[in-house]
Design a protein around this motif. Structure first.
Motif, short mmCIF file in Angstrom:
data_model
loop_
_atom_site.label_atom_id
_atom_site.label_comp_id
_atom_site.label_asym_id
_atom_site.label_seq_id
_atom_site.Cartn_x
_atom_site.Cartn_y
_atom_site.Cartn_z
N MET A 161 0.89 -1.26 0.08
CA MET A 161 -0.02 0.03 -0.07
C MET A 161 0.93 1.32 -0.16
O MET A 161 0.84 2.10 -0.49
N LYS A 162 1.92 1.27 0.81
CA LYS A 162 2.80 2.34 1.01
C LYS A 162 3.54 2.69 -0.18
O LYS A 162 3.74 3.95 -0.60
N ALA A 163 3.99 1.78 -0.77
CA ALA A 163 4.81 1.81 -2.12
C ALA A 163 3.92 2.18 -3.35
O ALA A 163 4.39 2.47 -4.32
N GLY A 164 2.47 1.88 -3.13
CA GLY A 164 1.75 1.93 -4.44
C GLY A 164 2.16 0.75 -5.29
O GLY A 164 1.91 1.27 -6.68
N SER A 165 2.86 -0.07 -4.94
CA SER A 165 3.27 -1.03 -6.16
C SER A 165 3.29 -2.45 -5.49
O SER A 165 3.68 -2.46 -4.50
N ILE A 166 3.25 -3.41 -6.51
CA ILE A 166 3.21 -4.75 -6.11
C ILE A 166 4.53 -5.54 -6.51
O ILE A 166 4.62 -6.78 -6.53
N ARG A 167 5.76 -4.64 -7.17
CA ARG A 167 6.70 -5.22 -7.37
C ARG A 167 7.95 -5.12 -6.38
O ARG A 167 7.81 -4.02 -5.81
N LEU A 168 8.52 -6.06 -5.98
CA LEU A 168 9.58 -6.05 -4.71
C LEU A 168 10.70 -5.03 -5.09
O LEU A 168 10.91 -4.49 -3.88
N TYR A 169 11.06 -4.76 -6.31
CA TYR A 169 12.12 -3.79 -6.47
C TYR A 169 11.52 -2.46 -5.78
O TYR A 169 12.40 -1.79 -4.96
N GLU A 170 10.45 -2.20 -6.35
CA GLU A 170 9.88 -0.63 -5.75
C GLU A 170 9.62 -0.69 -4.63
O GLU A 170 9.79 0.29 -3.69
N ILE A 171 9.12 -1.92 -3.68
CA ILE A 171 9.00 -1.87 -2.35
C ILE A 171 10.20 -1.65 -1.73
O ILE A 171 10.24 -1.00 -0.61
N SER A 172 11.26 -2.30 -1.98
CA SER A 172 12.50 -2.30 -1.28
C SER A 172 13.29 -0.98 -1.60
O SER A 172 14.30 -0.90 -0.85
N LEU A 173 12.72 -0.03 -2.20
CA LEU A 173 13.48 1.32 -2.17
C LEU A 173 13.57 1.88 -0.81
O LEU A 173 14.14 2.78 -0.51
N VAL A 174 12.14 1.88 -0.04
CA VAL A 174 12.13 2.71 0.95
C VAL A 174 11.93 1.80 2.19
O VAL A 174 11.24 0.70 2.13
N PRO A 175 12.46 1.98 3.60
CA PRO A 175 12.35 1.24 4.54
C PRO A 175 11.01 1.39 5.17
O PRO A 175 10.84 2.31 6.20
N SER A 180 6.99 4.44 9.12
CA SER A 180 5.40 4.58 9.66
C SER A 180 5.06 3.99 10.89
O SER A 180 5.74 2.81 10.69
N ILE A 181 4.04 4.09 11.18
CA ILE A 181 3.43 3.46 12.58
C ILE A 181 3.25 2.11 12.23
O ILE A 181 3.53 1.02 12.75
N SER A 182 2.16 2.10 11.09
CA SER A 182 1.66 0.97 10.57
C SER A 182 2.56 -0.03 10.06
O SER A 182 2.77 -1.10 10.25
N GLY A 183 3.69 0.52 9.52
CA GLY A 183 4.82 -0.57 8.76
C GLY A 183 5.46 -1.01 9.95
O GLY A 183 5.87 -2.21 9.83
N PHE A 184 5.78 -0.30 11.03
CA PHE A 184 6.46 -0.96 12.31
C PHE A 184 5.71 -2.01 12.73
O PHE A 184 6.24 -3.33 13.22
N ILE A 185 4.27 -2.08 13.05
CA ILE A 185 3.58 -3.04 13.38
C ILE A 185 3.67 -3.97 12.70
O ILE A 185 3.74 -5.29 13.08
N ALA A 186 3.52 -3.72 11.38
CA ALA A 186 3.46 -4.76 10.32
C ALA A 186 4.84 -5.57 10.34
O ALA A 186 4.72 -7.02 10.14
N MET A 187 5.95 -5.05 10.39
CA MET A 187 7.39 -5.59 10.77
C MET A 187 7.08 -6.63 11.76
O MET A 187 7.69 -7.62 11.62
N LEU A 306 -5.00 1.38 9.72
CA LEU A 306 -4.04 2.83 10.19
C LEU A 306 -3.46 3.33 8.62
O LEU A 306 -3.67 4.49 8.32
N ALA A 307 -3.00 2.21 7.93
CA ALA A 307 -2.37 2.63 6.69
C ALA A 307 -3.52 3.27 5.73
O ALA A 307 -3.15 4.14 4.93
N LEU A 308 -4.75 2.46 5.86
CA LEU A 308 -5.56 2.81 4.71
C LEU A 308 -6.34 4.04 5.02
O LEU A 308 -6.54 4.98 4.18
N TRP A 309 -6.70 4.19 6.20
CA TRP A 309 -7.66 5.35 6.46
C TRP A 309 -6.99 6.72 7.18
O TRP A 309 -7.23 7.73 6.68
N PHE A 310 -5.86 6.32 8.00
CA PHE A 310 -4.98 7.34 8.58
C PHE A 310 -3.69 7.87 7.75
O PHE A 310 -3.08 8.93 7.69
N GLY A 311 -3.41 6.84 7.01
CA GLY A 311 -2.18 7.13 6.17
C GLY A 311 -0.87 7.30 6.99
O GLY A 311 0.10 7.94 6.75
N ILE A 312 -0.85 6.62 8.21
CA ILE A 312 0.40 6.73 9.04
C ILE A 312 0.95 5.43 9.16
O ILE A 312 0.49 4.33 8.93
#
Lengths: 312, 141
Positions: A161-175, A180-187, A306-312
Motif C-alpha cells: 500500500m505504502k509503495a503503491g506497487s506490487i513489485r518487490l524492487y519498488e517496495i524495497s526502495l523505502v524502509p 511509519s507506525i503501521s509499517g512498524f507494527i506490520a514488521m 491505520l495505513a488505509l484510512w489515516f495514512g500513518i
C-alpha cells in the motif's frame, strides 16, 4: 520469444552460484552456526566450532539413505527436493529484485508461494514416509501454515500500500518498517510469522524433538535429511532477507556502506529470532492457531486500517 | 575404515536406547549433555530418531524382550553406525547376568565398538571413551 545465450548463461549462474544454491547454502549454514552459537551463549556453553554445520551436512551426504518399505518411494525421495527448489528460487528472485532490479509485476506473490515450498515439502515427505509420528508432525505443519499465512499476507499488504506497487524492487526502495507506525507494527507481525515459517520455538510443534522425536523428518536419513537440513538453514537466511527487502529498505551490495548496513539489519533480525527461540516455551498447535488467528490477525488488520484510512 | 567413518567423527549424532536399566547410567548420560560438559563443542548432539543417528548408545541389562527391539533398531539404523555400551550391565550383564530373563551381554547380539564400564560411569569416563573411539575410527594412535 527469442532465447539469448548470454541471458541463459546468466540465469544458470544466478541459480547455481549467486544468489542461488552455493551462495545461499553457505550463507544459510553460517547463519545456522550463528544460531547455535548464540543459543550456546544463552545457555552459558561454549558452543560448536564455526565449521560444524558444514561437517554435519557433509556427514549426512555420505550416510546410507534408508527408504521405509511401506512408503510411497518417489514422493519420499522428491519431497526434500521440492522444498530445496522453492527456497533456491525464492532467494534468486529476492536478490535479483534488490540488485539487478529485475522485478516483474506481482513478483512478491510468487515469492510468497516459493517461500511456502519448504513447508510443503515437509508435509509431503511426512505423509509419504507413512510413520504415525511423522503424520502427526505433517498435520501440525499444515495447521501451522493455515494459521500463520493469514497475518503474514496481511502484514505484507502494508508495504504494498505504502509503495503503491506490487513489485518487490519498488517496495524495497523505502524502509517501510521504520518510516511509519503501521509499517512498524506490520514488521513485528511479519517477524512473528517468520518465526512460525522457520518452524522455530515457540512454533516448532511439527518437529517437537521431545514428544514426536523429530516429527515430520523422523524417517529421513542420509542425504535426504541433509537436503532438509540445508533447506532449513537456507530459509534461516532467505526469510530474514525477504523481510529486509520488504520492510527495511533492501540490501545494497554495490557499496561498502550498503553491504555493512545490510549485514547489520540481517544480524539484528537473526539475533531477535534466535533470542525469541531461546526464551519462549513451545505453543501447542491449537494455541498457535488461536494466537495467529486471534491477536496477531487483529493487530495486522489494525495496522492495515491505520495505513488505509489515516495514512500513518 | 572408509571415508564415511572419518567424516562421521566430526559430528556424532547420538541416539540413546535404554534397555531396562536402573536409570543411573541414563542420568549420567544426561549429565554429559548439560552445559557443564557441553559436548556440542565436538559436534555431539542427541537426536530423537534412529534414522538420524551415528551413534547407538546402549545402557542397561538387556532382557529377552529388549534384545529383540535392540536388534530391530540396529537394523533400522543408517550405516555406518557406531555402537557404544555404557555401564556394567550393558558391558557384561553386571549383577543381573545370572537372571532368568537377561539374555547375555548385548555384544552377543550386535557388534559393539566401545565398552564403558562403571556403575554408573562418570561423564569424564564417557568423554575419555569417546576420544579413544574417535581416534580409533580416524586410524590415529
Amino acid at each position: 520469444m527469442e532465447i539469448n545465450l548470454k541471458d541463459l548463461l546468466l540465469l544458470v549462474f544466478n541459480v547455481i552460484v549467486f544468489p542461488g544454491v552455493i551462495f545461499t547454502g553457505i550463507a544459510g549454514l553460517v547463519a545456522s552456526w550463528i544460531d547455535r552459537k548464540i543459543t550456546a551463549k544463552v545457555q552459558m556453553r561454549v558452543g560448536p566450532p564455526f565449521l560444524q554445520p558444514f561437517y554435519d551436512i557433509g556427514k549426512l551426504f555420505v550416510k546410507e539413505i534408508c527408504i521405509p518399505v511401506n512408503s510411497s518411494k518417489w514422493l519420499f525421495i522428491s519431497a526434500p527436493l521440492i522444498g530445496f527448489t522453492g527456497v533456491v528460487l525464492a532467494s534468486v528472485m529476492i536478490w535479483k529484485a534488490m540488485l539487478a532490479q529485475e522485478s516483474f509485476t506481482a513478483d512478491i506473490i510468487v515469492i510468497i508461494y516459493f517461500l511456502l515450498f519448504p513447508s510443503l515439502g515437509t508435509i509431503l515427505g511426512a505423509f509419504a514416509s507413512r510413520n504415525p509420528l511423522a503424520s502427526v508432525g505433517g498435520s501440525r505443519e499444515m495447521k501451522l501454515i493455515i494459521s500463520y499465512e493469514v497475518p503474514f499476507i496481511l502484514s505484507l499488504l502494508i508495504p504494498v500500500m505504502k509503495a503503491g506497487s506490487i513489485r518487490l524492487y519498488e517496495i524495497s526502495l523505502v524502509p517501510h518498517g521504520i518510516s511509519s507506525i503501521s509499517g512498524f507494527i506490520a514488521m513485528l507481525v511479519g517477524l512473528i510469522c517468520l518465526q512460525a515459517k522457520l518452524a522455530l520455538v515457540p512454533f516448532d510443534a511439527p518437529e517437537a524433538e521431545t514428544e514426536l522425536a523429530g516429527g515430520a523428518y523422523i524417517e529421513y536419513s542420509g542425504a535426504l535429511l541433509g537436503i532438509y537440513k540445508l533447506t532449513r538453514s537456507m530459509m534461516l537466511f532467505t526469510g530474514p532477507v525477504f523481510l529486509i527487502a520488504v520492510f527495511l529498505g533492501g540490501w545494497d551490495v554495490f557499496s561498502f556502506t550498503g553491504i555493512f548496513t545490510g549485514l547489520l539489519k540481517y544480524i539484528i533480525l537473526l539475533t531477535l529470532i534466535v533470542l525469541i527461540r531461546n526464551t519462549a516455551p513451545r505453543f501447542t498447535i491449537e494455541h498457535a492457531v488461536k494466537f495467529f488467528w486471534g491477536p496477531v490477525t487483529v493487530i495486522a488488520l489494525f495496522a492495515n486500517s491505520l495505513a488505509l484510512w489515516f495514512g500513518i | 575404515m572408509s571415508i564415511g567413518v572419518k567424516t562421521l567423527t566430526r559430528s556424532l549424532w547420538v541416539f540413546h536406547l535404554a534397555g531396562s536399566p536402573c536409570n543411573n547410567c541414563d542420568i549420567e548420560i544426561l549429565d554429559l549433555l548439560t552445559p557443564y560438559y557441553d559436548v556440542e563443542r565436538f559436534g555431539i548432539v542427541l537426536v530423537g530418531s534412529i534414522r538420524h543417528a551415528d551413534v547407538l548408545l546402549l545402557s542397561g541389562a538387556f532382557n529377552r524382550k529388549a534384545v529383540l527391539r535392540v536388534k530391530e533398531v540396529y537394523a533400522q539404523a543408517p550405516k555406518p553406525i557406531v555402537v557404544i555400551a555404557i555401564g556394567g550391565c550393558a558391558c557384561t550383564g553386571g549383577i543381573f547376568r545370572h537372571s532368568y530373563n537377561v539374555d547375555g551381554p548385548i555384544s552377543k547380539h550386535i557388534p559393539v565398538d566401545a565398552f564403558i564400564p562403571g556403575c554408573p560411569p562418570k561423564p569424564e569416563a564417557m568423554i575419555a571413551a569417546i576420544v579413544k573411539l574417535v581416534k580409533k575410527l580416524r586410524g590415529e594412535k
